[in-house]
Design a protein around this motif. Structure first.
Motif, short mmCIF file in Angstrom:
data_model
loop_
_atom_site.label_atom_id
_atom_site.label_comp_id
_atom_site.label_asym_id
_atom_site.label_seq_id
_atom_site.Cartn_x
_atom_site.Cartn_y
_atom_site.Cartn_z
N SER A 104 0.71 -1.22 0.08
CA SER A 104 0.06 -0.03 -0.28
C SER A 104 0.79 1.20 -0.01
O SER A 104 1.54 1.46 0.79
N ALA A 105 0.72 1.96 -0.95
CA ALA A 105 1.26 3.49 -0.93
C ALA A 105 1.13 4.27 -0.01
O ALA A 105 1.57 5.21 0.62
N ALA A 106 -0.47 4.25 0.25
CA ALA A 106 -0.85 5.17 1.14
C ALA A 106 -0.35 4.82 2.72
O ALA A 106 -0.27 5.64 3.34
N ALA A 107 -0.31 3.60 2.88
CA ALA A 107 0.40 2.92 4.05
C ALA A 107 1.78 3.43 4.24
O ALA A 107 2.15 3.83 5.32
N GLY A 108 2.64 3.42 3.24
CA GLY A 108 3.72 4.04 3.25
C GLY A 108 3.95 5.62 3.42
O GLY A 108 4.96 5.92 4.17
N GLY A 150 -11.46 9.06 -0.82
CA GLY A 150 -10.83 8.23 0.45
C GLY A 150 -9.69 9.14 0.71
O GLY A 150 -8.98 9.67 0.04
N LEU A 151 -9.26 9.11 2.13
CA LEU A 151 -8.13 9.75 2.77
C LEU A 151 -6.71 9.36 2.26
O LEU A 151 -5.80 10.10 2.11
N GLY A 152 -6.65 8.11 1.84
CA GLY A 152 -5.59 7.34 1.24
C GLY A 152 -4.80 8.31 0.12
O GLY A 152 -3.61 8.45 0.13
N ARG A 153 -5.67 9.04 -0.70
CA ARG A 153 -4.92 9.64 -1.63
C ARG A 153 -4.10 10.68 -1.23
O ARG A 153 -3.43 11.18 -2.09
N ASP A 157 0.75 8.17 -3.65
CA ASP A 157 0.82 8.46 -5.20
C ASP A 157 -0.13 6.99 -5.47
O ASP A 157 0.43 6.11 -5.71
N LEU A 158 -1.38 7.11 -5.60
CA LEU A 158 -2.21 5.95 -6.09
C LEU A 158 -2.52 5.88 -7.67
O LEU A 158 -3.04 5.07 -8.01
N GLY A 159 -1.90 6.78 -8.49
CA GLY A 159 -1.80 6.63 -9.75
C GLY A 159 -3.29 7.10 -10.34
O GLY A 159 -4.40 7.59 -9.39
N PRO A 160 -3.55 6.97 -11.59
CA PRO A 160 -4.84 7.39 -12.20
C PRO A 160 -6.07 6.67 -11.65
O PRO A 160 -7.19 6.84 -11.93
N ASP A 161 -5.86 5.31 -11.15
CA ASP A 161 -6.80 4.46 -11.08
C ASP A 161 -6.91 3.72 -9.88
O ASP A 161 -5.97 3.26 -9.20
N SER A 162 -7.84 4.35 -8.71
CA SER A 162 -7.75 3.86 -7.39
C SER A 162 -9.33 4.20 -6.90
O SER A 162 -10.38 4.58 -7.51
N VAL A 168 -5.68 0.59 -8.05
CA VAL A 168 -6.23 -0.67 -8.62
C VAL A 168 -4.95 -1.57 -8.68
O VAL A 168 -4.91 -2.85 -8.68
N ALA A 169 -3.85 -0.74 -9.24
CA ALA A 169 -2.51 -1.65 -9.60
C ALA A 169 -1.98 -2.50 -8.20
O ALA A 169 -1.56 -3.50 -8.34
N GLU A 170 -2.45 -2.01 -6.99
CA GLU A 170 -2.02 -2.64 -5.89
C GLU A 170 -2.79 -3.86 -5.64
O GLU A 170 -2.43 -4.67 -4.63
N THR A 171 -3.87 -3.99 -6.34
CA THR A 171 -4.55 -5.27 -6.05
C THR A 171 -4.41 -6.42 -7.06
O THR A 171 -4.85 -7.44 -6.96
N ARG A 172 -3.72 -6.15 -7.84
CA ARG A 172 -3.38 -7.13 -9.10
C ARG A 172 -2.26 -8.14 -8.65
O ARG A 172 -0.98 -7.85 -9.33
N LEU A 173 -2.47 -9.11 -7.69
CA LEU A 173 -1.52 -9.87 -7.41
C LEU A 173 -1.19 -10.81 -8.26
O LEU A 173 -2.14 -11.40 -8.79
#
Length: 210
Positions: A104-108, A150-153, A157-162, A168-173
């Motif tokens: 998670s970038a937001a957690a970072g 959401g506050l995470g943004r 940096d969550l990019g263009p899709d979140s 969204v990219a953080e969910t693509r395991l």
């Protein structure tokens, strides 16, 4: 990708996110009950306890199977961690709602500041590193949100899709059997009729869009 098969398992364990109570999953539980499943809620101390405290209790609940799992946010990382550590647990299929399985970038961003790092508590490390590529026995799918509220943004940096908290990219395991993106915020995923229908379809047929 393996061919999807019909599954008749009716038990579903619902697992909440880091700052949410177990009751945050009650709306989803009601939708699954309407669809013919037998939902149950699982509570754990997300920030205060962290994985070391939460995983033994979660594994104990998952032994009461066979079962499916519907998990929101950190709950998805907790679920995959439990299944990776104990692959014999009788879990058939897992649907993660907005879980940052790749970290998670937001957690970072929160972790970089002492005044916000405390909010992550003992779950910080898991949120930062995410999960390794999935190679477990259970089938895993993710439903990600694309409504950036959401506050995470404001913290990463969550990019263009979140969904406003998780990109969204953080969910693509790697290793997922299915993945979908729907118009919902991070919290909105918990009250999305579309997400509920997709979860039910996946539990039955192994596809989010049956």
């Amino acid at each position: 990708m393996e061919r999807a098969t019909t599954d008749t398992t009716r038990k579903v364990l619902l697992i909440h996110g880091i700052w949410m109570p177990a009751l945050s999953m009650r709306w989803m539980a009601a939708r699954l009950a309407e669809a013919g499943f037998e939902p149950a809620l699982h509570a754990y101390a997300g920030a205060a306890g962290g994985p070391d405290a939460a995983l033994p209790g979660l594994a104990e609940r998952l032994r009461d199977g066979p079962t499916h799992v519907l998990a929101h946010s950190l709950g998805g990382l907790m679920t995959l961690s439990a299944l990776a550590a104990q692959p014999e647990l009788p879990v058939r299929r897992v649907v993660c709602l907005g879980s940052p399985l790749c970290g998670s970038a937001a957690a970072g961003g929160l972790a970089r500041h002492a005044w916000t790092a405390a909010a992550l508590g003992r779950s910080a490390e898991l949120l930062l590193r995410g999960c390794p590529p999935w190679r477990g026995r259970a089938e895993v799918a993710v439903i990600a949100g694309s409504t950036p509220r959401g506050l995470g943004r404001y913290f990463g940096d969550l990019g263009p899709d979140s969904d406003g908290t998780v990109a969204v990219a953080e969910t693509r395991l790697d290793g997922l059997s299915d993945h979908a993106v729907i118009p919902a915020s991070h919290t909105g995923l918990l009250f999305s009729a579309q997400a509920a229908q997709m979860a039910a379809a996946y539990f039955r047929h192994g596809r989010l869009r049956a």
